[in-house]
Design a protein around this motif. Structure first.
Motif, PDB file in Angstrom:
ATOM      1  N   MET A 231       4.171  -6.506  -6.322  1.00 22.29           N
ATOM      2  CA  MET A 231       3.976  -5.403  -6.342  1.00 22.29           C
ATOM      3  C   MET A 231       2.990  -5.298  -5.009  1.00 22.29           C
ATOM      4  O   MET A 231       3.900  -3.568  -4.668  1.00 22.29           O
ATOM      5  N   MET A 232       2.042  -5.172  -5.326  1.00 22.17           N
ATOM      6  CA  MET A 232       1.283  -5.259  -3.948  1.00 22.17           C
ATOM      7  C   MET A 232       2.104  -4.876  -2.417  1.00 22.17           C
ATOM      8  O   MET A 232       1.479  -4.353  -2.258  1.00 22.17           O
ATOM      9  N   PHE A 233       2.203  -6.255  -2.439  1.00 24.69           N
ATOM     10  CA  PHE A 233       2.877  -6.341  -1.180  1.00 24.69           C
ATOM     11  C   PHE A 233       3.537  -4.869  -0.866  1.00 24.69           C
ATOM     12  O   PHE A 233       3.639  -4.589   0.437  1.00 24.69           O
ATOM     13  N   LYS A 234       5.002  -5.166  -1.350  1.00 24.51           N
ATOM     14  CA  LYS A 234       5.615  -4.099  -1.678  1.00 24.51           C
ATOM     15  C   LYS A 234       5.174  -2.436  -1.530  1.00 24.51           C
ATOM     16  O   LYS A 234       5.433  -1.994  -0.416  1.00 24.51           O
ATOM     17  N   GLY A 235       4.337  -2.895  -1.945  1.00 23.40           N
ATOM     18  CA  GLY A 235       3.701  -0.835  -1.932  1.00 23.40           C
ATOM     19  C   GLY A 235       2.572  -0.848  -0.709  1.00 23.40           C
ATOM     20  O   GLY A 235       2.619   0.573  -0.379  1.00 23.40           O
ATOM     21  N   ASN A 236       2.828  -2.044   0.192  1.00 13.93           N
ATOM     22  CA  ASN A 236       2.028  -1.515   1.500  1.00 13.93           C
ATOM     23  C   ASN A 236       2.671  -1.704   2.441  1.00 13.93           C
ATOM     24  O   ASN A 236       2.185  -0.769   3.098  1.00 13.93           O
ATOM     25  N   ARG A 237       4.460  -2.196   1.785  1.00 12.17           N
ATOM     26  CA  ARG A 237       4.758  -1.746   3.155  1.00 12.17           C
ATOM     27  C   ARG A 237       5.695  -0.493   2.873  1.00 12.17           C
ATOM     28  O   ARG A 237       6.309  -0.344   4.440  1.00 12.17           O
ATOM     29  N   GLN A 238       5.925   0.128   1.794  1.00  9.67           N
ATOM     30  CA  GLN A 238       6.693   1.005   1.552  1.00  9.67           C
ATOM     31  C   GLN A 238       6.221   1.566   0.583  1.00  9.67           C
ATOM     32  O   GLN A 238       5.912   1.135  -0.137  1.00  9.67           O
ATOM     33  N   ALA A 239       6.616   3.233   0.335  1.00 11.00           N
ATOM     34  CA  ALA A 239       6.140   3.564  -0.716  1.00 11.00           C
ATOM     35  C   ALA A 239       7.135   3.503  -1.733  1.00 11.00           C
ATOM     36  O   ALA A 239       7.509   2.882  -2.164  1.00 11.00           O
ATOM     37  N   LEU A 240       6.782   2.919  -3.217  1.00  9.91           N
ATOM     38  CA  LEU A 240       6.984   2.640  -4.733  1.00  9.91           C
ATOM     39  C   LEU A 240       7.944   3.865  -5.020  1.00  9.91           C
ATOM     40  O   LEU A 240       6.923   4.811  -5.118  1.00  9.91           O
ATOM     41  N   VAL A 241       8.687   3.494  -5.319  1.00  6.05           N
ATOM     42  CA  VAL A 241       9.613   4.468  -6.315  1.00  6.05           C
ATOM     43  C   VAL A 241      10.017   4.033  -7.487  1.00  6.05           C
ATOM     44  O   VAL A 241       9.586   2.835  -7.722  1.00  6.05           O
ATOM     45  N   GLN A 242      10.088   4.641  -8.173  1.00  9.06           N
ATOM     46  CA  GLN A 242      10.238   4.369  -9.547  1.00  9.06           C
ATOM     47  C   GLN A 242      11.185   3.076  -9.585  1.00  9.06           C
ATOM     48  O   GLN A 242      10.915   2.440 -10.845  1.00  9.06           O
ATOM     49  N   GLU A 243      12.247   2.928  -8.705  1.00  9.53           N
ATOM     50  CA  GLU A 243      13.210   1.592  -9.049  1.00  9.53           C
ATOM     51  C   GLU A 243      12.042   0.445  -9.578  1.00  9.53           C
ATOM     52  O   GLU A 243      13.226  -0.814  -9.898  1.00  9.53           O
TER      53      GLU A 243
END
Length: 1524
Positions: A231-243
């Protein structure tokens, strides 16, 4: 004794200190063969029963397949078993085997037999344990087995190197078979360790673990929170959304938590009841509820949290002891170097273990806190669904929402730190114990200082709390006014009243800032106390220590060990008072929650459902009251309604019609008699309750969708034409409280919901009052009447519409809560009782009435005939009825009628399919979208926002604050360097008397530097407080100033909540959170820099290590901040639906209960909370994820500073070593705080961004311009439109297409037209609420677009549709600028028929009006608006007629007053009922934004055009016109 036995058992020396006292130390072989073998095996034997238990459980496990991973593990253990057997065989072979040599008399020692057997048994046990783990439900690995392998490998490292060194020393291997076996088994153990660290996931679970990686995380990954990486990697690549968020684990979901909570609550309540019965002398059971809350928590609290804290506390005290050893090591140059390395490694190990325990502890506590909050929110919601009306009266919706938000949060905060209640005292005692060992009784001096600080802090806290309460009062007051201003914005603009309200808000804000300033000063005192405390404490202790006796010399060991112990003391001493304060607050919340949850429920047995009755609804001699104690409202009611009957309930206003409905629903207290109802109910309330969902969901209301039935209902309820207007037809999303539907549409949707529900009995509470007459007829015939959709059902209809009465089976007449007559229309008409009186009053008023009975005569016959003729359903297509409210807003909302649905709907679909509509269509929608989605900032906060805040604080202040903080830091470092220099005196004056002057200088300088720090902090905090308050003032006044000058269109497209949020949450953040986090951040940054500086000063090599550490640190921090910030935003976005769904539920309670849908709403609520938890939970974990990584970095700093100290011990003096290590021990925490503070500051500074977003909105025209009209303008009141065109906003179609007309002075003009024809737009243009696209309006020859808005608006007067009042005095509502004398005001009150009412009030003109004017009736509010108009005395009056159900008398009063008082004015009336304009000089008929007819009414009727059709439609006949 014991050692001798062991030596015989091993056949070698067990322990000899000389082994360690050399350059290359080693452990004796016997020690390795006994103790180091027993430790891991003992651990496994202790833990085995748990694993074996799951084997013995005869529960038939769904046989999990054998994974490769599992087979490998079992294989490795089997091989190890073979090595153990082989070792036994070797021993036996050596002792008893046939060998060439003569059999040796010396047999192998006992250990060579026992150890292989021990191992063999252990391996068998382990095979069973691993099978046990495999069978455990949901287990992917075992923590205990991992720890066992880790122990085993660590313990085997010692024999590993012993054997190797031995072989190298001798140059040959003495015992080849054992040597080989040991290394083979060591290799296998390593493999087993690696295998046990990996999770064993069955393929069928893989999908599940994708949705929730935590469930499939192995032990190592769980303790380091590695499973969050993806999740941290994903959050760094793009803004996290509810999905992107993961599913919750079963035990974290709302449903599970709530079930547990309810279970404990029930058992506790039962216990409490038993206790209560014992104590029946005590009168009420509020005490009983006391236990409700304690239990669920204690049950969760014991959950393995305590041992974490305990371990953490004990480990925390190991560091100072190691530090002491380290210092003594550097002082004594004769010691072996390996000792230094050992201490460095131990420091690292202790620190790492401490980090792991601490993070586990926090994780568990925070999750527990989250669960407590969830349990409380769910419990409050559940209670709200069943609560009785008495209890409901006691708490407002706002208070209950507060229970869910604020009070639940308080519980959450306390549970986070509840363990510190016992951990803090323990830490304090341990610190004192160790300090006593170091410094003896002089510790008491330092302790005394600490104890004294306590009360001072307490005093300050107490005072601060009082100030806080005061400040909250002002905040509430300010927000209340803001809320009203925003809700009544239209009125403020029309009357040009903004300046008056602006000053009101600014006054309150000034008071609020004054209080804040006090608070800031107080807190700077407490910061001063907190910061000087450690300096004073160490000063007192050291001064007393060296002063007591000359033999006491301060050595480096003593000084720095004590300082690190004092540092440990700071935390518990700071936390305890905070924790106690939080607990006090929590007890307040607990009381409030108990009061609410302990309130009584609605009795479910009020209404019986006995099938033996033959009536559908029967009431036997019932009396009903709203509250237990009060007088019954309905007295001795007896009714029998047969299945399939249509019964009308009539009566004057306030005769108890709606109460009768409530009684049938079981919402009232039955004082005597009973009600019996057979079958299910559907209920249409008087004020339609609409959910924030699609139109379709509002009608289905949880039922299955049946296409044909749905269509039938839509047709019958005349919703077809409305669907045409809505962009998404029935999939259009309806805003909160049905904002984008007119009153009539809401009512029809509410009726459609009932019609669709297929209940047996329908309770219809005056559903026809809010709709136009012809729509009312349609609804009656198609839905309610004898031939309608519901003709076979039992219907009870409350109505004012006289025309429907001949068609009902029975009429019930209510007078003052008593049923006066029951019977059919004819029989009641004949009896000439209350009913015919009721008919006569209505018949007289009928002419001004919407309902359309032509020439109603008093004779029953005449009435009958006309009614028959008139009620033939029209064939022409029904237009949607005229709106209940005007305001641009609503026309606009109807014109591009909504809005979000289209945009949101397409987003939703867009994900799965591209079916929606092609892109092009979407572009044309640019203007169609009503409510834009709230912009949620993503990514990093721009630097300019920080600058903007600093600019608001003032650059001078900012720079001084920074410098002073820097000075404070320099003083801090100086003090410690001085201390390290002081400790070197111990070496210099070794065996000499210590001169007292030297001692005094040492103590004096140390003290001065300490106090200087405190003063610098105090000074800078004061400056910062001043600066931040000026920033708050500037930001707020800019925001307010701009918001009042924004054009009306902005309010139509922005939900008010969003604007209020800027004034509430964001301004609060700017006021309180930002200064706080800014200060902490500054102190952290400087603290970290100071620490690194000191370490580099002591060991210059450290600079090389700083660079890679800083890089790693930077990356970790960026990763974290990106995800954490987004999770925070998602949390706040997903939190508001919880509260809005709650307030929606509360306002629709009677409907939900009537349909029996409580379960469905409960489930919806759990879903909503779960959505919120999905972002809260990862946020909690992300903090732990960060903390553990940063602490590892900090631990490395400690390790390297220790290592470098060991390496360069010959050049260092011990004082500097102590200084650099004690500093680095502190750095871990500071680093952690720094990231927290950076991210908090970023999160908070977003508020400045959001506030400034609204300060840069485009304004409407200037309020006053240079060209000002004449003093008395307009004298004549002549209005001319010249080719006037207008659109609501760029990108939308024109609303008025070139209107040209000339209205002479003193003319009375009626303006008519269907909904959406542009009637309201015309008034909006006169007031320049919307600006012209082309053309102009002249009033007395002045072009209105050339003068200032206030000049224009002050000289026109409008009586709006909905009477809007503001909270304040009556006088302020009439004359906010205090321009008129009291006589003038009394005069207009007399003219508007309010004089008697106001004179009867205690305070007269100073009578306080409640929010929204709720303590006045609708009629009185309408009359007040009339008084406002009379007071302004302008020559042009615009009258926007109210369709709202104003009772006929008020309506009459208003009409006559207007005819008399405004006879000399130009009056424009926007008419919704034609009767009222039949006497105008001219009538303007609008259609689709153009004037189609404009002439006197009689001429228009002769023309037989549009106007004629409308008149005919309304059922006004020629005679009516002539009478008028």
């Amino acid at each position: 004794m014991c050692a001798a036995a062991l030596e015989e058992y091993c056949g070698s020396v067990f322990w000899n200190a000389s082994y360690l006292n050399r350059e290359d130390p080693d452990l004796p072989v016997c020690f390795e063969q006994t103790v180091l073998v027993w430790i891991p095996l003992g651990f496994l034997w202790l833990c085995a029963p748990r694993h074996l238990a799951s084997l013995c459980c005869r529960k038939q496990v769904t046989q999990k397949h054998l994974s490769k991973h599992y087979i490998c593990k079992q294989l490795v253990v089997s091989l190890l078993f073979l090595t153990a057997i082989a070792a036994l065989a070797v021993t036996l072979g050596q002792d008893y085997g046939p060998s060439a040599d003569p059999p040796s008399t010396v047999k192998n020692a006992g250990v060579y037999y026992v150890n292989p057997i021990l191992y063999a048994v252990t391996w068998i046990l382990l095979l069973l344990c691993q099978e046990g783990v495999r069978r455990r439900e949901g287990a992917v690995d075992s923590a205990t087995l991992f720890v066992f392998w880790l122990f085993l490998v660590l313990c085997d490292v010692f024999p590993f190197q012993t054997l190797l060194r031995e072989a190298l020393r001798l140059g040959e291997i003495s015992d080849v078979p054992r040597f080989c076996l040991f290394y083979i088994s060591f290799g296998l153990e390593l493999i087993a360790l690696i295998l046990s660290a990996v999770a064993d996931i069955a393929p069928e679970d893989k999908k599940l673990f994708k949705k929730n990686p935590e469930a499939g995380a192995a032990f190592l990954s769980r303790i380091t929170f590695n499973w969050l990486n993806s999740m941290m990697f994903k959050g760094n690549r793009q803004a996290l959304v509810q999905e992107d968020l993961w599913e919750l684990q079963e035990e974290d979901s709302t449903a599970t938590i709530n079930d547990r909570f309810q279970f404990f609550m029930k058992s506790e309540l039962a216990a409490a009841r038993v206790r209560l019965e014992k104590k029946l002398k005590k009168k009420q059971d509020s005490k009983a509820k006391g236990a409700t809350f304690q239990n669920p928590m204690t049950n969760g609290l014991a959950n393995g949290v305590s041992q974490d804290v305990l371990m953490m506390d004990l480990l925390a005290f190991a560091s100072p002891q190691l530090l002491k050893l380290m210092i003594s090591f550097t002082q004594d140059k004769s010691r072996y170097i390996w000792e230094g390395y050992l201490y460095a490694v131990l420091l690292l190990l202790v620190a790492i273990l401490q980090s792991l325990f601490l993070q586990q502890y926090f994780q568990r506590c925070f999750v527990l806190g989250m669960k407590v909050r969830t349990a409380i929110i769910a419990a409050v919601y559940k209670k709200a669904l069943v609560v009785s009306n008495d209890t409901r009266k006691e708490t407002t919706v706002g208070e209950t929402v507060n229970l869910m938000s604020a009070d639940a949060q308080r519980f959450n905060d306390v549970t986070n730190f509840i363990h510190l209640l016992w951990s803090c005292p323990m830490q304090i005692l341990l610190s004192i114990f160790f300090l006593w060992i170091e410094l003896g009784p002089s510790v008491l001096a330092g302790l005394a200082v600490m104890v004294l600080m306590g009360p001072i802090n307490g005093l300050i806290a107490n005072k601060a709390r009082k100030i806080q309460i005061k400040s909250m009062k002002f905040k509430d007051k300010r927000l209340k006014i803001m809320n009203e201003i925003l809700n009544g914005m239209k009125i403020l603009k029309l009357y040009a009243w903004e300046p008056s309200f602006q000053t009101q808000v600014e006054d309150i804000r000034e008071k609020e800032l004054k209080v804040m300033k006090k608070f800031a000063y107080l807190s700077s005192i407490s910061v001063f106390v907190f910061n000087t405390a450690p300096a004073l404490v160490s000063l007192a202790t050291f001064a007393v220590f060296v002063g007591v006796s000359p033999s006491n010399i301060l050595t480096a060991e003593k000084a720095f060990t004590s300082i690190s112990l004092f540092n440990l003391l700071r935390f518990p001493l700071a936390m305890l008072p905070m924790l106690i304060a939080a607990i006090v607050q929590m007890t307040v919340s607990k009381k409030r929650l108990e009061k609410f949850l302990g309130g009584e429920d609605l009795k479910t047995d009020v209404v019986l459902h006995d099938p033996s009755f033959n009536a559908a609804v029967s009431v036997q001699d019932g009396s009903f009251a709203w509250e237990r104690q009060s007088e019954p409202l309905l007295k001795n009611v007896s009714l029998d309604i047969k299945p399939g009957q249509l019964v009308a309930v009539v009566g004057a206003v306030g005769s108890g019609k709606s109460s009768l409905m409530s009684a049938l629903l079981g919402e009232m207290h039955t004082t005597k008699g009973f009600i019996n109802i057979q079958g299910s109910l559907a209920f249409v309330p008087q004020q339609a309750w609409i959910q924030n969902a699609t139109l379709k969901d509002n009608i289905l209301f949880g039922s299955q969708h049946d296409k044909t039935r749905f269509q039938e209902v839509i047709q019958a309820c005349a919703l077809d034409p409305d669907l045409e207007l809505l962009p998404g037809r029935e999939l259009t999303e309806i805003g909160e409280k049905g904002i984008n539907l007119s009153g009539g549409q809401k009512q029809r949707v509410s009726l459609a919901r009932a019609a669709y529900s297929q209940a047996d009995i329908y309770l219809l509470d005056d559903p026809l009052s809010a709709v136009d007459s012809h729509v009312g007829k349609h609804l009656f015939h198609q839905v309610i009447g004898p031939n309608g959709l519901l003709k076979d059902k039992t219907r009870i209809l409350v109505t004012h519409g006289v025309s429907f009465l001949p068609y009902v089976d029975e009429i019930v007449v209510l007078v003052d809560g008593v049923v006066s007559e029951v019977g059919s229309y004819k029989s009641l008409r004949a009896s000439r009782g209350a009913f015919s009186e009721f008919l006569d009053t209505y018949a007289k008023e009928q002419r001004n009435r919407t309902t359309s009975e032509p020439g109603t005569t008093s004779e029953p016959g005449g009435f009958q005939e006309t009614v028959d003729v008139e009620l033939i359903p029209e064939t022409e297509d029904l237009q949607p009825d005229s709106p209940l409210e005007d305001t641009v807003s609503l026309t606009l909302k109807r014109e591009n009628s909504i809005c979000r649905s289209k945009a949101i709907g397409s987003v939703r679909l867009g994900r799965q399919s591209s079916l929606r509509e092609p892109e092009v269509a979407d572009k044309s929608n640019k203007g169609q979208r009503l409510i834009e989605k709230e912009t949620m900032e993503t990514g990093q906060v721009k630097f300019s926002v920080f600058l903007q805040y600093l600019r608001a604080m003032g650059w001078g202040y900012t720079i001084i604050v920074f410098l002073v903080y820097l000075l404070q830091n320099i003083a801090f470092i100086g003090q410690n360097l001085w201390l390290s220099d002081w400790t070197n005196d111990a070496v210099d004056y070794y065996n000499m008397t210590y001169p007292s002057w030297k001692r005094d200088t040492r103590v004096g300088v140390f003290g001065v530097l300490g106090v200087a720090q405190g003063f610098f902090v105090f000074f800078s905090t004061l400056l910062l407080a001043k600066a931040s308050i000026s920033a708050s003032r500037i930001l707020h006044s800019r925001l307010l100033n701009n918001i009042l000058r924004v054009p009306m269109v902005f309010y139509d497209t922005t939900p008010i909540g969003r604007v209020v949020n800027r004034f509430a949450k964001d301004i609060f953040t700017v006021d309180e959170a930002i200064p706080q986090s800014f200060r902490s951040w500054l102190m952290c940054v400087l603290g970290v820099l100071g620490t690194l500086f000191v370490i580099c000063l002591a060991t210059p090599f450290f600079t090389i290590i700083i660079i890679p550490l800083a890089l790693v640190y930077y990356f970790v921090q960026r990763f974290y901040v990106a995800s954490s910030r987004q999770l925070r935003r998602l949390d706040s976005v997903s939190r508001s639906p919880i509260y809005s769904h709650f307030s929606e539920t509360v306002s629709g309670l009677s409907v939900i209960r009537a349909y029996g849908h409580q379960e469905r709403f409960l489930n919806h609520n759990t879903k909503t909370i779960d959505e919120n938890l999905k972002s809260v939970y990862p946020w909690i974990v992300s903090n732990r994820w960060l903390a553990i990584r940063l602490e590892f970095l900090g631990n490395l700093v400690v390790f390297f500073s220790a290592l470098l100290a060991v390496l360069s011990r010959d050049t260092l003096d011990s004082g500097l070593v102590g200084l650099s290590i004690s500093y680095s021990l502190n750095v871990t925490q500071t680093l952690n705080w720094l990231v927290r503070m950076t991210s908090e500051l970023e999160t908070n500074i977003v508020a400045v961004e959001r506030v400034s977003e609204y300060t840069d909105l485009e304004n409407e025209a200037k309020w006053v311009t240079d060209t000002r009209p004449r003093e008395k303008w307009p004298e004549a009141g002549r209005v001319q439109f010249e080719n006037y065109k207008v659109r609501y906003r760029p990108g939308l179609d024109l609303v008025l297409h070139g209107i040209t007309c000339d209205i002479n002075s003193m003319e009375k003009i009626g303006i008519v037209g269907r909904t959406g024809a542009g009637k309201s737009s015309l008034t909006n243009c006169l007031f320049r609420i919307i600006e012209a696209a082309e053309g102009r309006i002249l009033i007395d020859g002045v072009d209105v677009s050339t003068i200032g808005l206030h000049d224009l608006r002050n000289s026109l007067t409008i009586i709006p549709q909905d009477p809007v009042l503001f909270s304040g005095t009556l006088r302020m509502n009439l004359d906010p600028f205090d321009k008129f004398s009291d006589e003038a005001i009394w005069k207009v009150l007399e003219l508007s028929h309010l004089k008697d009412y106001v004179a009867g009030l205690q305070e007269g003109l100073q009578h306080e009006v409640a929010e929204g004017g709720e303590n006045l009736s609708v009629g009185q509010r309408q009359l007040l608006c009339l008084a406002r108009a009379l007071l302004r005395k302008s020559r042009i009056l615009i009258l926007d007629e109210a369709t709202a159900a104003v009772d006929l008398e008020t309506d009459d009063l208003i009409q006559t007053t207007i005819r008399q008082e405004f006879s000399h004015c130009t009056v424009l009336t926007i008419a919704h009922r034609l009767q009222s304009i039949m006497d105008s000089s001219r009538v303007m008929v609008l259609d689709a934004g153009k004037i189609v007819e404009f002439d006197s009414p009689s001429n228009l009727l002769e023309k037989r055009g549009n106007f004629y059709a409308m008149v005919k439609d309304a059922g006004i006949t020629q005679e009516d016109v002539t009478c008028l």
